[in-house]
Design an enzyme around this catalytic site. Structure first.
Site, short mmCIF file in Angstrom:
data_model
loop_
_atom_site.label_atom_id
_atom_site.label_comp_id
_atom_site.label_asym_id
_atom_site.label_seq_id
_atom_site.Cartn_x
_atom_site.Cartn_y
_atom_site.Cartn_z
N LYS A 120 1.48 4.25 7.36
CA LYS A 120 0.70 5.09 6.47
C LYS A 120 1.14 6.55 6.59
O LYS A 120 1.81 6.94 7.55
CB LYS A 120 -0.79 5.01 6.82
CG LYS A 120 -1.44 3.66 6.56
CD LYS A 120 -1.56 3.37 5.08
CE LYS A 120 -2.28 2.05 4.83
NZ LYS A 120 -1.50 0.90 5.31
N SER B 37 0.80 -1.23 0.00
CA SER B 37 0.00 0.00 0.00
C SER B 37 0.83 1.27 0.00
O SER B 37 0.28 2.36 -0.18
CB SER B 37 -0.95 0.02 1.20
OG SER B 37 -0.26 0.31 2.39
#
Length: 235
Positions: free
Chosen positions: A194, A156
């Site tokens: 993230k 991701s």
């Protein structure tokens, strides 16, 4: 075989038990070893316990017992080395020493930091607290503070150049600026890597992959564990 910090802590505990029969507090151990937080002491204590050098006595506060000392450490050596424990907490150039990691020669440009396990760069996975091993990284990668490493699991963050299987170097901290890549702990159970962005009373954890969705969570559900400061990759 013990790391330098593990050996230093074992000698400090031994010296305090020999002197007054009471093991030192975590704050005292943190100060003696020159660490910035007690989490490093927790990891060292766990490592010494797993290696059979100490044991924790149940149902008693500050209850540590020495099971054995390293081979070749005689009584005379113990007394001499224990007397030198406290000075180790004030190195000549503390800004060059990460607070979590093994001691290195001043002339070395390498330092060992703990590798805690895998971190999801996709759907969050269970947070890992134990130290799996240590890795050697360039000392120039660090400033002050606690540092540790994690292995990336997922894709991701590929548009930020972070690939599945990479090792990320993290500086431990409890806050970060918008736009920084962080290790975020969700609901005290799951950790993920993230980009951070605040949105009112919420926090957004943003992937760097168009096929993954941004997570928007109430701010109280998210704790910052550290921010990205380096990346290692094997070819």
């Amino acid at each position: 075989m013990l790391t330098a910090k593990q050996h230093q802590l074992l000698l400090f505990i031994h010296s305090r038990l020999s002197a007054d029969g009471v093991s030192p507090s975590f704050d005292e151990m943190k100060d003696a070893l020159g660490l910035k937080s007690k989490s490093g002491i927790h990891r060292l204590i766990t490592a010494l316990e797993e290696r059979g050098f100490i044991r924790r006595l149940p149902n008693k506060a500050r209850a540590l017992d020495i099971v054995r000392m390293p081979d070749g450490t005689g009584d005379a050596d113990r007394g001499q080395m224990s007397a030198n424990v406290v000075p180790f907490s004030a190195p000549a150039k503390p800004e060059a020493q990460p607070s979590h990691g093994r001691d290195q020669s001043p002339a070395s440009d390498q330092v060992d930091i703990p590798l805690h396990g895998r971190i999801a760069a996709g759907t969050p996975i269970e947070a890992l607290e134990t130290v799996d091993s240590y890795i050697t990284v360039p000392q120039s990668m660090f400033g002050t503070g606690d540092h540790f490493a994690l292995t990336v699991d997922g894709d991701s963050m590929i548009e930020s150049g972070i690939m599945d299987g990479d090792t990320v170097v993290i500086k431990g901290c409890e806050s970060a600026h918008d736009g920084e890549i962080v290790v975020a702990l969700v609901d005290d159970q799951e950790a993920t890597l993230k980009t951070l962005r605040r949105a009112g009373r919420d926090v957004e954890l943003i992937p760097s992959n168009a096929s993954h969705k941004t997570q928007r969570l109430a701010a109280e559900r998210v704790k910052i564990q550290g921010r990205l400061v380096g990346l290692l990759r094997r070819y």
